[in-house]
Enzyme design. Structure first.
Site, PDB file in Angstrom:
ATOM      1  N   LYS A 264      -0.979  32.392 -15.090  1.00  0.00           N
ATOM      2  CA  LYS A 264       0.062  31.365 -14.921  1.00  0.00           C
ATOM      3  C   LYS A 264       1.081  31.501 -16.044  1.00  0.00           C
ATOM      4  CE  LYS A 264      -2.779  27.647 -12.898  1.00  0.00           C
ATOM      5  NZ  LYS A 264      -2.084  27.507 -11.618  1.00  0.00           N
ATOM      6  N   ARG A 338     -10.579  27.550  -4.261  1.00  0.00           N
ATOM      7  CA  ARG A 338     -11.161  27.747  -2.922  1.00  0.00           C
ATOM      8  C   ARG A 338     -12.344  28.707  -2.972  1.00  0.00           C
ATOM      9  NH1 ARG A 338      -5.391  29.622  -0.705  1.00  0.00           N
ATOM     10  NH2 ARG A 338      -4.857  28.244  -2.423  1.00  0.00           N
TER      11      ARG A 338
HETATM   12  N1  BES Z   1      -5.317  24.447 -10.070  1.00  0.00           N
HETATM   13  C1  BES Z   1      -4.256  25.031  -9.331  1.00  0.00           C
HETATM   14  C2  BES Z   1      -3.465  24.021  -8.500  1.00  0.00           C
HETATM   15  C3  BES Z   1      -2.655  23.031  -9.276  1.00  0.00           C
HETATM   16  C4  BES Z   1      -1.363  23.343  -9.654  1.00  0.00           C
HETATM   17  C5  BES Z   1      -3.136  21.774  -9.555  1.00  0.00           C
HETATM   18  C6  BES Z   1      -0.589  22.420 -10.334  1.00  0.00           C
HETATM   19  C7  BES Z   1      -2.372  20.835 -10.230  1.00  0.00           C
HETATM   20  C8  BES Z   1      -1.091  21.159 -10.617  1.00  0.00           C
HETATM   21  C9  BES Z   1      -4.807  26.099  -8.370  1.00  0.00           C
HETATM   22  O1  BES Z   1      -5.928  26.773  -8.812  1.00  0.00           O
HETATM   23  C10 BES Z   1      -3.737  27.111  -8.172  1.00  0.00           C
HETATM   24  O2  BES Z   1      -3.381  27.739  -9.135  1.00  0.00           O
HETATM   25  N2  BES Z   1      -3.254  27.221  -6.945  1.00  0.00           N
HETATM   26  C11 BES Z   1      -2.219  28.147  -6.643  1.00  0.00           C
HETATM   27  C12 BES Z   1      -2.549  28.799  -5.324  1.00  0.00           C
HETATM   28  C13 BES Z   1      -1.706  29.982  -4.990  1.00  0.00           C
HETATM   29  C14 BES Z   1      -1.920  31.097  -5.998  1.00  0.00           C
HETATM   30  C15 BES Z   1      -2.037  30.447  -3.600  1.00  0.00           C
HETATM   31  C16 BES Z   1      -0.910  27.363  -6.574  1.00  0.00           C
HETATM   32  O3  BES Z   1      -0.920  26.212  -6.165  1.00  0.00           O
HETATM   33  O4  BES Z   1       0.111  27.910  -6.982  1.00  0.00           O
HETATM   34 MN    MN Z   2      -5.458  28.425 -10.046  1.00  0.00          MN
END
Ligand code: BES
Ligand code: MN
Ligand code: ZN
Length: 484
Positions: A264, A338
């Site tokens: 990230k 997931r």
């Molecule tokens: N934990 C995150 C989702 C999240 C993002 C929660 C911001 C709270 C605030 C999750 O693991 C994630 O990173 N999801 C990705 C999925 C994508 C890579 C398909 C996302 O939401 O960008």
């Molecule tokens: Mn994530």
């Protein structure tokens, strides 16, 4: 522990602060007429001076030391026909103004039948929360006593106990969510689970890394590979005699989500200590239902690990096999929730509960769609969706039913495996829900994406900025309703 007591009337009650609700535009709630009589022009002049009309959510604080047997009067607007959640919010807004006082008397619980006693108490108790652990100067709430006016001590006693159980559970979840990532390794959450099990007489089983292969937790193995912290699958069980139903709750427990090799950006990591909110909600719910002795069989499962880009980390392109045997191509290691939920959902689905509900900070797309204060709700049967919707509505938590269209299923088709862990850019939260659905078989299931409300973005009513414990009240309600 905050004492909760009853007093026959306002005239004979004494407390530091008196909280009285106002319905709409200066329309007195219970106790208002008495106040107007006692205070006369002082009250109307003061409210004119403050330009206080009693709009929902607005508060006014007045010194009344020499006029009443209270030091201050707090008026709070709750709207013309408040439901329990508006009462909870009103009590919370007033509660924010009384953290330095030792006692409060109120009439706000008289507004809307038995549900309003509980809502009022929850609002006061939840509003006193602070996460002060890491501050050199701590300012804990001094509130010791809540006095309900015109209430019956015997009638309110069970409601008071229940409100304390709920508030303690929500505050436990808030504490765990707010804790810094280095202070909440998977093992720390295991210790918390064991403590909850001991106190509440729950069964606890913890699967550690040595058992993952034999248990076929392929999703957890993949996500945990980049971290030095040993991961765990925590299983808590509440097994009452003669249970009225069987509910499984599952919570995402990523104690820190760096994204893994699909790293990230820095800003995206700032709040990722909260990526174990689903786990916090499950642990807190198990604590509450044990304390309430709900006559329903409940299994609470949470996979806990860190998502890190260490040398052993899984790579985009790797293929994992979660417990139910579905093969998964990992194209983005940041879609890790997931993967670990796949194992946990497969595990509970084998036991064929009446209903599985998971709570997860699953996708950033969910708060994009619904904002930060509403959870997304998906499910594979109308009944599962309706049960969660009804529980959330009764508990005063906002959820919104979202679609799970079969014609989007091809978004998660993989070139090399059964499915992939990413989808199209659009409908990201739906793609994630469609992924989870692959792991529950035919068991009725509902999914709450709490990526928004798990962390409250500001101080308002009974909420405090930071970990909210959103989901605890809904899950406790859902489980209680299964026992009715
Ligand atoms: N934990 C995150 C989702 C999240 C993002 C929660 C911001 C709270 C605030 C999750 O693991 C994630 O990173 N999801 C990705 C999925 C994508 C890579 C398909 C996302 O939401 O960008
Ligand atoms: Mn994530
Ligand atoms: Zn995550």
């Amino acid at each position: 522990m905050t004492e909760i007591q009853a007093a026959p009337d306002l005239a004979s009650a004494t407390a530091d602060v008196l909280v009285v609700p106002v319905l709409g535009e200066r329309n007195w709630g219970p106790g208002g007429e008495w106040l107007a009589g006692e205070l006369g022009d002082f009250l109307t002049d003061y409210l004119d001076e403050l330009d206080f009309q009693g709009k929902p959510g607005s508060v006014a604080s007045l010194p009344v030391r020499d006029r009443l047997s209270f030091k201050r009067l707090v008026l709070v607007g709750v709207g013309t026909d408040p439901d329990p959640e508006q009462i909870r919010q009103g009590a919370g807004a007033a509660g924010k103004l009384i953290t330095r006082d030792e006692s409060v008397a109120t009439t706000i619980h008289q507004l809307d039948g038995p549900g309003s006693v509980l809502a009022a108490l929850e609002g006061f108790l939840l509003s006193q929360y602070r996460f002060d652990k890491y501050r050199t100067e701590k300012k804990p709430s001094k509130l010791e006593r809540i006095l309900l006016i015109d209430a019956d001590e015997a009638e309110i006693a069970p409601l008071a106990d229940r409100a304390r159980v709920i508030a303690d559970a929500v505050n436990l979840a808030r504490d765990l969510i707010n804790e810094p990532p280095a202070a909440k390794s998977p093992n720390t959450l295991v210790e918390v689970a064991r403590q909850i099990a001991t106190t509440g007489d729950l069964d606890v089983t913890v699967y550690g890394p040595d058992q993952f292969e034999a248990e076929r937790f392929g999703g957890l193995i993949g996500v945990a590979a980049g971290s030095h912290e040993p991961a765990a699958m925590i299983v808590l069980r509440h097994e009452p005699a003669d249970p009225k139903g069987f509910i499984a709750i599952v919570g995402k427990g990523i104690v820190f989500d760096s994204g893994g090799l699909s790293l990230k950006p820095p800003s995206g990591m700032e709040t990722m200590k909260t990526d174990m909110s689903g786990a916090a909600v499950v642990l807190a719910t198990m604590q509450a239902i044990a304390a309430l002795d709900v006559p329903v069989r409940v299994v609470g499962v949470t996979p806990v690990t860190e998502n890190m880009p260490g040398g052993g980390a899984q790579r985009p392109g790797d293929v994992l096999t979660p417990r139910n045997g579905t093969t998964v191509e990992v194209l983005n290691t940041d879609a890790e929730g997931r993967l670990v939920l796949a194992d946990a959902l497969s595990l509970v689905a084998e036991e064929e509960p009446d209903l599985i509900v998971d709570a997860a900070t699953l996708t950033g797309a969910c708060p994009v769609a619904l904002g930060e204060k509403i959870a997304g709700l998906w499910g594979n049967t109308d009944e599962a969706i309706d049960r969660v919707k009804a529980a959330a509505s009764d508990a005063g938590e906002a959820v919104w039913h979202m679609p799970l269209p079969g014609y989007y299923r091809k978004n998660i088709d993989s070139d090399v495996a059964d499915i992939k862990n990413t989808g199209t850019r659009y409908g990201g939260s739906i793609n994630a829900a469609l992924f989870l659905k692959e792991f529950v078989g035919e068991v009725p299931w509902a999914h709450l994406d709490i990526a928004g409300p798990a962390r409250w973005p500001d101080d308002e009513h009974y909420q405090v900025k930071g970990g909210s414990g959103f989901g605890v009240r809904t899950l406790v309600k859902l489980i209680e309703q299964a026992g009715e």
